[in-house]
Design an enzyme around this catalytic site. Structure first.
Site: not given
Lengths: 326, 745
Positions: B475-476, B638, B645, B709, B711-712
């Site tokens: 999703i991106g 990466n 992000q 992780g 994203g959040e």
């Protein structure tokens, strides 16, 4: 979107005739507002008369003023050498509006004819006297944080969203019109209306009348000018309110001043009494504050826009300070 | 011997970057199938009541119209339970609202009909001709009013282990007896995801019992499961393709009514149907971050040790679904408070259901907790960073377990240095630059580092390249790119020789993209399938060459398109030859969740955000002049996409702090913010040059890659950092977001 006819005349008279023939016809230029309104069913013209081929894009010296064709693009006007030299306030106001992409489509005439951004006007499932006379004003008792503090009526408390128009009213511009009954001129200050009992009418344009140009007389307001736009993000947002300020200074003394506000009324709001209060005063924060107090006389807030009574004078002071220092 | 080049950690460009920037990427509304027709939804104009009638005659007779479907003529879908029978139970599909199955109106703009026509314009025109007649009932859309009936979620009542239950350690509500006390309420408004790409689906019944969906979804397999179930079809009869997703931020985490509508429309019209929501519809029917009220009460000793926290939250949900999120999770584990109480409640309103929005509940909770931390530090006359250090946890105070890894102190150090925290004055309003007041603030974020189960498949092709497949979406964040890097390092192949395909429910099983868990989950599956592929290649090489057969496993070297043996210059088997020898080769592996490690350790990613803001003294406008985000997210696969992000999450946090606010006129129960002119998200000019720093230390327990992780935690804690900076600049504490000029002037 409803079905509509589309014509694209090349002469002003043909365009006027095409609209005059049909009660449900509308001119379209950049279309940056009208197309959105059509998609939402707020405006449902049966015929669109595309005026983009009319020769109304010139920006030129006329006598002791500047004439800007109604189809001149907002971006073209903002970048024009004569405009920047003679009326930098106009360039500042234009560049405060919308985004580069929109300014590359939107025209001067279209900018003047923007409809309000009042949410109740935009939603056909809500009451709005402007969209549907007699249905009531949704904003009056509703969410009205963006709404008017001057010149409203109990039929409509919407504001005019244009930045450009705030500068033009401050600069004593004149609007050139062509209609079935011929040509006429209208002071820019008289072009937009207050809502009164007929909020469905934004302007004093007669049916099928076409804006052909705007003229701005030469003035001393070529340097000490500022357009202060207060908004919720750094760019690409309608004003919570805005102030166009222009000063003619002799040393530190104000010889003449122009002040107008946007986002506070159904029309660009010229502050003549505050201008008078500045004349002969030193260009100091104290004088600006006194003028701001004069400017805000008669302002009245609704449930959610009480902040405009505090923000308004502050923005006026800030605009004048910046203009004086320019 | 040449060491193969490592790709993990490198700032490799996105594998799909060129497609995206040149327009070659195909999104779900861009599949031009033969015979494609267009569907437009008609929404209700009341918030609660009953549809007493619906006039579709004019619409059905309008030019180009092929079908008008309502609850009166919709085909039965065998797998659906009725809406709202038990709001606590998950329904057949992700959305608990079953459209076109009854005459009940549960929120304003609820779909009451779908119109299908041969062009989008004709469908849109005809949709406007559909007129619903209603028997309205008194609705409630106001959270403040709804709070009075707030309730414990049924899931918590039924399951004592649910984290939505009241939590208690030490003494209940011990803040009352503390030396220094704080008691404040915090509110976040409804915020809407608003990805650039609108929600869209192209539904195609390829046969009466075979369905293909080109759908904007974060989970191809979940969407397949939902609609197979809804239509009573075997899952293999449904195929979901979501190769490109133009942002989602959570709003495509489960399926929604418009997807059901498109599939129904395609069935009725017997044509492939495209349905794309309008921006207005994005507010009403595909979820949002719920309007939430919170109260934090905290006490501390005079030397800055927290003695008690009580954190309560009431979040908005719909009347037909109990949506819950982890608003109070961070409070339970972030600081060493011996006494701690949390209470989570819901208020059911006549609105559409919420859905997790980036950072989800944790971002909401962090606004309250991290604001309160700043307020308490101020009461204590302590630097907020020092206050946090005095209450730092070396093990999880909620569970008593050790952290799998925690480098938050390193994040604090990195961030403080980069933002120039030593410039911060303890007294608010002390720094002025012309007409602008300058202030600094910080906010901390954390989110569970989870690894779910996933498969991956790998196939070595005759040209010596490797094709990997996973049903996962991107999703991106750059999932495809990260997976390519992981595969490259595991296989010893150049990234150019690897092709990772995703976004298709026919590919190897993968979870829905969300919860910062994809690299944690799919990454190991990719790693393991590559190892399995290597095992297979070793086997094949051994069959063709005795030297390989007798070699020890660790002596076989995978590099540069071929196998060699350590200490044997002549043994050599090219991948291409091995494929020829085997007549093609492919493997699939199943990769497992955390298992035992998940029981033994508390696994979290951590972040801290430092903001410098400027607030105009006269206009109250806030500009974020510096933003530094530092993350302990384990191994960074990466640096470039991970940095993207973090920056994107930070921009989302700027929106949350300063402008995002969806407003309902409660008289009508209807949104007055209906487009991106009314609902502001940050523009480029609102974002400074955001600085990102990663600790980049592998976590030993989440998975073999060491990832946790991103994203959040990119968003969690940003909004309070900005709010705290505004306080430091002005002395004004804004406890209800967003911090718009009207609240400061």
């Amino acid at each position: 979107m409803n079905q509509f006819q589309y014509v694209r005349p090349t002469k002003a008279q043909a365009a006027i005739d095409a609209v005059a023939k049909d009660a449900n016809a509308a001119f379209i230029a950049g279309g940056t507002n009208l197309v959105d309104l059509m998609k939402r069913g707020v405006m449902t013209p049966q015929k669109l008369v595309d005026i983009n081929r009319l020769p109304l894009r010139q920006i030129e010296r006329v006598g002791t003023g500047l004439r800007i064709g109604a189809l001149a693009l907002n971006s073209a006007v903002a970048d024009d050498r004569l405009v920047r030299e003679k009326h930098p306030l106009l360039a500042l106001a234009l560049n405060a509006g919308a985004s580069p992409q929109l300014r590359n489509m939107a025209t001067v005439g279209g900018n003047m004819l923007q409809r309000t951004r009042c949410a109740y006007f935009y939603d056909v499932a809500m009451p709005c006297n402007k969209r549907q006379p007699g249905s009531g004003c949704g904003a009056l008792e509703g969410i009205n944080r963006m709404h008017a503090i001057f010149g409203f009526s109990d039929k409509c408390i919407a504001v005019h969203p244009s930045d450009m128009s705030v500068a033009l009213v401050a600069l004593d511009a004149t609007v050139l019109l062509s209609g079935p009954k011929g040509d006429r001129k209208l002071a820019f200050a008289d072009f937009h209306r207050l809502p009164g009992t007929t909020p469905e009418r934004d302007t004093n344009l007669e049916p099928s009348e076409l804006i052909t140009a705007v003229e701005i007389p030469d003035s001393p307001f070529t340097r000490h000018v500022h357009y202060q736009k207060v908004r919720e993000r750094a760019s690409y947002a309608f004003a919570l309110l805005s102030v166009a300020a222009a000063l003619d200074l002799d040393g530190n003394t104000i010889k003449a001043a122009r002040l107008a506000m946007g986002g506070v009324a159904h029309k660009p709001w010229r502050l003549a009494a505050a201008e008078q209060a500045l004349v002969g005063q030193p260009a100091t924060e104290a004088a600006f504050q006194r003028a701001a107090a004069v400017a805000m006389q008669g302002a009245k807030a609704f449930k959610h826009n009480e902040y405009k009574l505090r923000l308004g004078p502050n923005a006026i002071v800030q605009a004048l300070k910046t203009a004086a220092a320019a | 011997m040449k060491t193969p080049e490592k790709h993990i950690g490198k700032p490799m460009n996105r594998v799909d970057g060129r497609q995206k920037v040149t327009g070659a990427a195909t999104y779900s509304a861009e599949y031009e199938l033969p015979g494609l027709v267009y569907a437009v939804l008609v929404g209700s104009t009341i918030a609660k009541g009953r549809l007493t009638g619906i006039d579709t005659k004019a619409a059905a007779g309008a030019p180009g119209v092929l079908a008008v479907v309502t609850h009166l003529n919709a085909p039965q879908t065998p797998g659906s339970k009725p809406t709202g029978k038990d709001p606590s139970q998950p329904q057949t599909t992700g959305s608990a609202l079953r459209i076109f199955t009854d005459d009940q109106i549960r929120f304003n703009d609820q779909p009451i009909a779908v119109v299908v026509a041969d062009t989008l314009e004709r469908a849109r025109y005809a949709a406007r001709l559909v007129k619903g007649q209603y028997a309205p009932e008194k609705h409630q859309t106001n959270l403040e009013a709804g709070k009075a009936q707030a309730f414990l979620p049924t899931s918590a009542k039924k399951n004592p282990k649910s984290p939505m239950n009241d939590y208690q350690r030490g003494q209940a509500d011990a803040y009352k007896t503390g030396a220094i006390k704080l008691e404040q309420e915090y509110v976040i408004p409804t915020e809407v995801h608003h990805p650039m790409e609108l929600q869209a689906i192209t539904a195609h019944w390829e046969a009466p019992d075979r369905l293909t969906l080109y759908d904007k979804t974060q989970g191809t397999m979940a969407t397949r499961r939902d609609f197979a179930k809804e239509w009573g079809l075997p899952e293999e009869n449904v195929k979901v393709i979501a190769t490109f997703v133009g942002g989602a931020f959570g709003n495509a985490l489960h399926s929604w009514p418009h997807e059901s509508a498109a599939i129904i429309a395609a069935k009725v019209a017997n044509r492939p149907v495209k349905l794309m929501l309008t921006r207005e519809q994005m507010f009403t029917m595909v979820g949002y971050r719920p309007h939430t009220w919170q109260k934090v009460r905290m006490s501390a000793t005079a030397d800055g040790k927290i003695t008690a926290i009580t954190h309560e939250s009431i979040g908005q949900t719909s009347t037909y679904e109990e949506f819950t999120e982890s608003t109070l999770a961070q409070t339970r584990m972030m600081y060493q408070s011996p006494n701690l109480t949390t209470r989570y409640r819901l208020a059911a309103l006549n609105v559409g259901s919420p859905i997790w929005m980036r950072g989800p509940g944790e971002a909401t909770g962090a606004f309250a907790l991290e604001s309160a931390m700043d307020e308490m530090a101020y009461l204590l006359k302590l630097d907020p960073l020092e206050f946090r250090l005095r209450n730092y946890t070396e093990q999880d105070p909620e569970t008593g377990k050790p952290w799998s890894s925690k480098f938050l102190k390193e994040c604090y150090r990195l961030g403080a240095e980069r933002v120039g925290w030593n410039q911060r004055q303890l007294a608010p309003g002390a720094v002025r630059d012309g007409d602008w007041l300058v202030g600094y603030g910080m906010g901390v974020g954390t989110f569970g580092a989870h690894r779910g189960s996933s498969k991956a498949s790998a196939r070595l092709l005759p040209n010596g390249t490797v094709l990997l497949q996973s049903a996962v979406t991107d999703i991106g964040p750059g999932t495809g790119t990260a997976m390519t890097q992981i595969a490259a390092d595991t296989l010893g192949l150049a990234p150019a020789k690897i092709r990772f395909e995703w976004g298709n429910s026919d590919f190897a099983q993968a979870p829905t993209q969300g919860g910062s868990a994809i690299v944690n989950t799919v990454g190991p599956a990719v790693q393991e399938v590559c190892l399995a592929l290597k095992d297979k290649l070793r086997e094949l090489a051994g069959a063709g060459n005795a030297a390989f057969a007798s070699a020890k496993k660790e002596d076989v070297i995978f590099a540069d398109d071929h196998l060699t043996l350590s200490g044997n210059d002549t043994a050599r088997a090219s991948y291409a030859d091995l494929v020829k020898q085997a007549g093609g080769t492919a493997v699939t592996v199943q990769s497992k969740p955390n298992g035992e490690n998940g029981q033994k350790y508390s696994m979290y990613s951590f972040s801290v955000h430092f903001a410098q803001v400027r607030v105009h003294v006269l206009t109250g406008e806030v500009r974020v002049s510096k933003l530094v985000s530092c993350a302990d997210a384990g191994t960074i696969i990466n640096e470039k996409t991970a940095g993207n992000q973090m920056k994107g999450g930070a921009v989302g946090g700027i929106g949350m702090a300063l402008m995002e606010h969806a407003i309902i006129d409660d008289r009508f129960g209807r949104y007055v913010t209906k487009d991106l002119a009314d609902y502001h998200v940050p523009v480029h000019a609102d974002a400074p040059d955001i600085q990102v720093a990663f600790v980049n230390q592998p976590d030993p327990y989440v998975n073999a890659l060491g990832t946790k992780g991103i994203g959040e935690i990119a968003t969690i804690g940003v909004a309070p950092a900005i709010a705290n900076a505004v306080f430091n600049a002005t002395g004004k504490r804004v406890r209800e977001l967003p911090i718009t000029p009207d609240k400061l002037v």
